[in-house]
Design a protein around this motif. Structure first.
Motif, PDB file in Angstrom:
ATOM      1  N   ILE A  60       0.886  -1.268   0.126  1.00 47.63           N
ATOM      2  CA  ILE A  60      -0.055   0.008  -0.071  1.00 47.63           C
ATOM      3  C   ILE A  60       1.022   1.035   0.014  1.00 47.63           C
ATOM      4  O   ILE A  60       0.448   2.280  -0.533  1.00 47.63           O
ATOM      5  CB  ILE A  60      -0.877  -0.102   1.060  1.00 47.63           C
ATOM      6  CG1 ILE A  60      -1.941  -1.274   1.001  1.00 47.63           C
ATOM      7  CG2 ILE A  60      -1.662   1.239   1.311  1.00 47.63           C
ATOM      8  CD1 ILE A  60      -2.972  -1.310   2.148  1.00 47.63           C
TER       9      ILE A  60
ATOM     10  N   LEU B 228       2.324   1.874  -3.421  1.00 49.71           N
ATOM     11  CA  LEU B 228       1.104   2.624  -4.293  1.00 49.71           C
ATOM     12  C   LEU B 228       0.985   3.771  -3.926  1.00 49.71           C
ATOM     13  O   LEU B 228       0.809   4.680  -5.092  1.00 49.71           O
ATOM     14  CB  LEU B 228      -0.189   1.594  -4.108  1.00 49.71           C
ATOM     15  CG  LEU B 228      -1.313   2.130  -4.983  1.00 49.71           C
ATOM     16  CD1 LEU B 228      -1.127   2.129  -6.595  1.00 49.71           C
ATOM     17  CD2 LEU B 228      -2.625   1.205  -4.694  1.00 49.71           C
TER      18      LEU B 228
ATOM     19  N   ALA C 177      -6.641   8.757  -2.347  1.00 50.79           N
ATOM     20  CA  ALA C 177      -6.966   7.898  -3.808  1.00 50.79           C
ATOM     21  C   ALA C 177      -6.683   6.637  -3.356  1.00 50.79           C
ATOM     22  O   ALA C 177      -7.317   5.742  -3.856  1.00 50.79           O
ATOM     23  CB  ALA C 177      -6.184   8.274  -4.845  1.00 50.79           C
ATOM     24  N   VAL C 178      -5.510   6.191  -2.805  1.00 47.73           N
ATOM     25  CA  VAL C 178      -5.265   4.758  -2.442  1.00 47.73           C
ATOM     26  C   VAL C 178      -6.565   4.273  -1.459  1.00 47.73           C
ATOM     27  O   VAL C 178      -7.020   3.139  -1.843  1.00 47.73           O
ATOM     28  CB  VAL C 178      -3.869   4.706  -1.726  1.00 47.73           C
ATOM     29  CG1 VAL C 178      -3.817   3.316  -1.181  1.00 47.73           C
ATOM     30  CG2 VAL C 178      -2.857   4.934  -2.647  1.00 47.73           C
ATOM     31  N   LEU C 179      -6.910   4.912  -0.620  1.00 44.17           N
ATOM     32  CA  LEU C 179      -8.064   4.729   0.278  1.00 44.17           C
ATOM     33  C   LEU C 179      -9.369   4.185  -0.579  1.00 44.17           C
ATOM     34  O   LEU C 179     -10.061   3.365  -0.436  1.00 44.17           O
ATOM     35  CB  LEU C 179      -8.065   5.695   1.176  1.00 44.17           C
ATOM     36  CG  LEU C 179      -8.992   5.145   2.681  1.00 44.17           C
ATOM     37  CD1 LEU C 179      -8.029   4.191   3.277  1.00 44.17           C
ATOM     38  CD2 LEU C 179      -9.690   6.269   3.271  1.00 44.17           C
ATOM     39  N   HIS C 180      -9.470   5.304  -1.537  1.00 45.66           N
ATOM     40  CA  HIS C 180     -10.548   5.105  -2.427  1.00 45.66           C
ATOM     41  C   HIS C 180     -10.471   3.738  -3.148  1.00 45.66           C
ATOM     42  O   HIS C 180     -11.414   2.913  -3.488  1.00 45.66           O
ATOM     43  CB  HIS C 180     -10.806   6.231  -3.160  1.00 45.66           C
ATOM     44  CG  HIS C 180     -11.609   6.138  -4.350  1.00 45.66           C
ATOM     45  ND1 HIS C 180     -13.024   6.437  -4.158  1.00 45.66           N
ATOM     46  CD2 HIS C 180     -11.712   5.577  -5.820  1.00 45.66           C
ATOM     47  CE1 HIS C 180     -13.643   6.171  -5.359  1.00 45.66           C
ATOM     48  NE2 HIS C 180     -12.763   5.633  -6.299  1.00 45.66           N
ATOM     49  N   LEU C 181      -9.349   3.469  -3.613  1.00 49.07           N
ATOM     50  CA  LEU C 181      -9.005   2.269  -4.481  1.00 49.07           C
ATOM     51  C   LEU C 181      -9.224   0.738  -3.759  1.00 49.07           C
ATOM     52  O   LEU C 181      -9.826  -0.042  -4.140  1.00 49.07           O
ATOM     53  CB  LEU C 181      -7.634   2.352  -5.267  1.00 49.07           C
ATOM     54  CG  LEU C 181      -7.282   3.428  -6.206  1.00 49.07           C
ATOM     55  CD1 LEU C 181      -6.010   3.496  -6.607  1.00 49.07           C
ATOM     56  CD2 LEU C 181      -8.194   2.866  -7.574  1.00 49.07           C
ATOM     57  N   VAL C 182      -8.566   1.001  -2.576  1.00 50.03           N
ATOM     58  CA  VAL C 182      -8.625  -0.253  -1.734  1.00 50.03           C
ATOM     59  C   VAL C 182     -10.267  -0.611  -1.187  1.00 50.03           C
ATOM     60  O   VAL C 182     -10.554  -1.594  -0.836  1.00 50.03           O
ATOM     61  CB  VAL C 182      -7.701  -0.362  -0.494  1.00 50.03           C
ATOM     62  CG1 VAL C 182      -6.218  -0.051  -1.049  1.00 50.03           C
ATOM     63  CG2 VAL C 182      -7.855   0.762   0.584  1.00 50.03           C
ATOM     64  N   LYS C 183     -10.788   0.552  -1.083  1.00 49.65           N
ATOM     65  CA  LYS C 183     -12.289   0.527  -0.532  1.00 49.65           C
ATOM     66  C   LYS C 183     -13.203   0.144  -1.601  1.00 49.65           C
ATOM     67  O   LYS C 183     -14.201  -0.714  -1.556  1.00 49.65           O
ATOM     68  CB  LYS C 183     -12.954   1.927   0.066  1.00 49.65           C
ATOM     69  CG  LYS C 183     -12.312   2.140   1.513  1.00 49.65           C
ATOM     70  CD  LYS C 183     -12.631   3.109   1.891  1.00 49.65           C
ATOM     71  CE  LYS C 183     -13.872   3.602   2.529  1.00 49.65           C
ATOM     72  NZ  LYS C 183     -14.064   4.970   3.044  1.00 49.65           N
TER      73      LYS C 183
ATOM     74  N   ARG D 248     -12.392  -1.971  -4.502  1.00 48.49           N
ATOM     75  CA  ARG D 248     -11.657  -2.953  -5.222  1.00 48.49           C
ATOM     76  C   ARG D 248     -12.050  -3.306  -6.583  1.00 48.49           C
ATOM     77  O   ARG D 248     -11.524  -3.166  -7.604  1.00 48.49           O
ATOM     78  CB  ARG D 248     -11.392  -4.153  -4.441  1.00 48.49           C
ATOM     79  CG  ARG D 248     -10.563  -4.927  -5.058  1.00 48.49           C
ATOM     80  CD  ARG D 248     -10.390  -6.219  -4.029  1.00 48.49           C
ATOM     81  NE  ARG D 248      -9.462  -7.272  -4.739  1.00 48.49           N
ATOM     82  CZ  ARG D 248      -8.788  -8.312  -4.062  1.00 48.49           C
ATOM     83  NH1 ARG D 248      -9.367  -8.402  -2.865  1.00 48.49           N
ATOM     84  NH2 ARG D 248      -7.961  -9.040  -4.533  1.00 48.49           N
TER      85      ARG D 248
ATOM     86  N   LEU E  55     -10.447   0.016  -8.308  1.00 45.87           N
ATOM     87  CA  LEU E  55      -8.720  -0.487  -8.459  1.00 45.87           C
ATOM     88  C   LEU E  55      -8.887  -1.467  -9.704  1.00 45.87           C
ATOM     89  O   LEU E  55      -7.718  -1.400 -10.533  1.00 45.87           O
ATOM     90  CB  LEU E  55      -8.589  -1.325  -7.407  1.00 45.87           C
ATOM     91  CG  LEU E  55      -7.151  -1.532  -6.805  1.00 45.87           C
ATOM     92  CD1 LEU E  55      -7.058  -1.843  -5.269  1.00 45.87           C
ATOM     93  CD2 LEU E  55      -6.233  -2.354  -7.515  1.00 45.87           C
ATOM     94  N   ALA E  56      -9.625  -2.465  -9.960  1.00 45.45           N
ATOM     95  CA  ALA E  56      -9.622  -3.425 -11.054  1.00 45.45           C
ATOM     96  C   ALA E  56      -9.499  -2.605 -12.287  1.00 45.45           C
ATOM     97  O   ALA E  56      -8.734  -2.896 -13.194  1.00 45.45           O
ATOM     98  CB  ALA E  56     -10.565  -4.290 -10.949  1.00 45.45           C
ATOM     99  N   PRO E  57     -10.471  -1.733 -12.645  1.00 38.80           N
ATOM    100  CA  PRO E  57     -10.322  -1.031 -13.798  1.00 38.80           C
ATOM    101  C   PRO E  57      -9.159   0.060 -14.100  1.00 38.80           C
ATOM    102  O   PRO E  57      -8.619  -0.061 -15.214  1.00 38.80           O
ATOM    103  CB  PRO E  57     -11.685   0.010 -13.779  1.00 38.80           C
ATOM    104  CG  PRO E  57     -12.385  -0.729 -12.669  1.00 38.80           C
ATOM    105  CD  PRO E  57     -11.637  -1.484 -11.757  1.00 38.80           C
ATOM    106  N   LEU E  58      -8.559   0.401 -12.939  1.00 36.55           N
ATOM    107  CA  LEU E  58      -7.581   1.204 -13.354  1.00 36.55           C
ATOM    108  C   LEU E  58      -6.389   0.467 -13.379  1.00 36.55           C
ATOM    109  O   LEU E  58      -5.547   0.769 -14.376  1.00 36.55           O
ATOM    110  CB  LEU E  58      -7.230   2.179 -12.074  1.00 36.55           C
ATOM    111  CG  LEU E  58      -6.082   3.015 -12.002  1.00 36.55           C
ATOM    112  CD1 LEU E  58      -5.828   4.023 -13.063  1.00 36.55           C
ATOM    113  CD2 LEU E  58      -5.718   3.672 -10.487  1.00 36.55           C
ATOM    114  N   ARG E  59      -6.270  -0.792 -13.004  1.00 39.34           N
ATOM    115  CA  ARG E  59      -5.213  -1.548 -13.009  1.00 39.34           C
ATOM    116  C   ARG E  59      -5.148  -2.070 -14.660  1.00 39.34           C
ATOM    117  O   ARG E  59      -4.434  -1.992 -15.238  1.00 39.34           O
ATOM    118  CB  ARG E  59      -5.050  -2.914 -12.146  1.00 39.34           C
ATOM    119  CG  ARG E  59      -4.016  -3.822 -12.093  1.00 39.34           C
ATOM    120  CD  ARG E  59      -4.474  -5.014 -12.998  1.00 39.34           C
ATOM    121  NE  ARG E  59      -5.539  -5.800 -12.699  1.00 39.34           N
ATOM    122  CZ  ARG E  59      -6.556  -6.290 -13.355  1.00 39.34           C
ATOM    123  NH1 ARG E  59      -6.545  -6.300 -14.442  1.00 39.34           N
ATOM    124  NH2 ARG E  59      -7.696  -6.647 -12.529  1.00 39.34           N
TER     125      ARG E  59
END
Lengths: 198, 198
Positions: free
Chosen positions: B6, B9, B27-33, B35, B39-43
């Motif tokens: 984390i 990232l 932003a990371v918090l948004h991504l991990v919440k 998922r 997170l998946a679409p951005l990845r």
């Protein structure tokens, strides 16, 4: 003009908090220009987090292990438990490095307006942790909002029957706060909680 | 407290333009919440762009194909060529959808201060494209900076021998610009280029 893939990346970034379409475009441009230095590390970091992301079964923290790094840290004090509304609050408090105990994430706050009731929050698991014993102090670290304080009062009632000390964060002037610019609510709290000069 | 993954990232995001440590954390918090939703679409978008990223061998644009989408678009007019300093300028002009021709990215601007000389820019390939024939107009769309205009003058000299019309972007008031807030340079340009009322 930009390809479908670049458009998709732009809109995925634009949905992040703090980003809009314009700043997302700038970020994408930075990424495509610095492929080795920026794009590859960001992709690797995202993949690593996505693969290992887990919600802690004990406290509700989001981490790459379950139980999370805080729940498994042997240096932490089991006797103090800090209850927060959200993972972001846990991270914020933990960054201060001033709380040596464990955490418990409720996953929200009671809200009549949004229809969030006690059973929607991780309250039963909190009561179970406290009932399990070994906890001396529960810090009700809710936000200083109406809903946060309502939640804190509700939790205080539910926790009353346990032999634990219930505390809450102090309210008052923020560091650097100028009286002239503060709202009356904060000033009232600061005045009500005034302390003798040391 | 946050795991190594984390943290990695967060710092990869914090290095994006427009992001700092604080907004990256949010932003990371948004991504991990979120998922699945974030997170998946951005990845996926990052992986797709990284896999297919290419610099166009003709114009220097960054796209997922080489030649890029603009160079291969049959609806575009080969007779007009717009020269820009950077890929970001190409994207900005192209977003306006007002230029129907092709582009050429120099990859920078002449700068005595930064030691950027003509041979460091994609000038030979520009001359080759113009020498190849079929181009009627070359728009020198450099930035309205000292170095941008120096570059434009240099290019104008090099392109003089070809039977093409050399043009540049108009200088003047930006849309919504208030005289009172504009710098003197812009005002001087706008006054010098004043036109009869239609």
């Amino acid at each position: 003009m930009a390809s479908q893939e670049i458009d998709a990346l732009t809109s995925a970034l634009a949905r992040l908090p703090g980003f809009g379409p314009r700043s997302a475009r700038r970020a994408v441009l930075h990424l495509v220009k610095k492929r080795e230095g920026a794009l590859a590390p960001l992709r690797a970091a995202l993949v690593a987090v996505e693969e290992r992301l887990a919600t802690c079964g004990i406290c509700g923290n989001v981490d790459t292990t379950d139980p999370c790094g805080i729940c498994t840290d042997p240096r932490r004090d089991d006797r103090a438990l800090c209850v927060v509304e959200d993972v972001s609050d846990l991270w914020a408090l933990d960054r201060s490095r001033l709380f040596p105990g464990r955490f418990h994430v409720l996953g929200g706050r009671l809200s009549a307006l949004e229809g969030i009731r006690p059973e929607d929050l991780a309250i039963d698991s909190l009561l179970a942790r406290v009932a399990g014993g070994g906890v001396d102090e529960v810090v009700l670290a809710m936000n200083a909002t109406l809903e946060g304080q309502t939640t804190a009062h509700y939790l205080a009632e539910r926790l009353e029957k346990f032999p634990v000390r219930l505390t809450q964060l102090a309210h008052g002037l923020p560091v650097g706060g100028e009286l002239d610019y503060l709202d009356e609510g904060t000033l009232a709290q600061a005045l009500r909680a005034r302390r003798p000069v040391a």
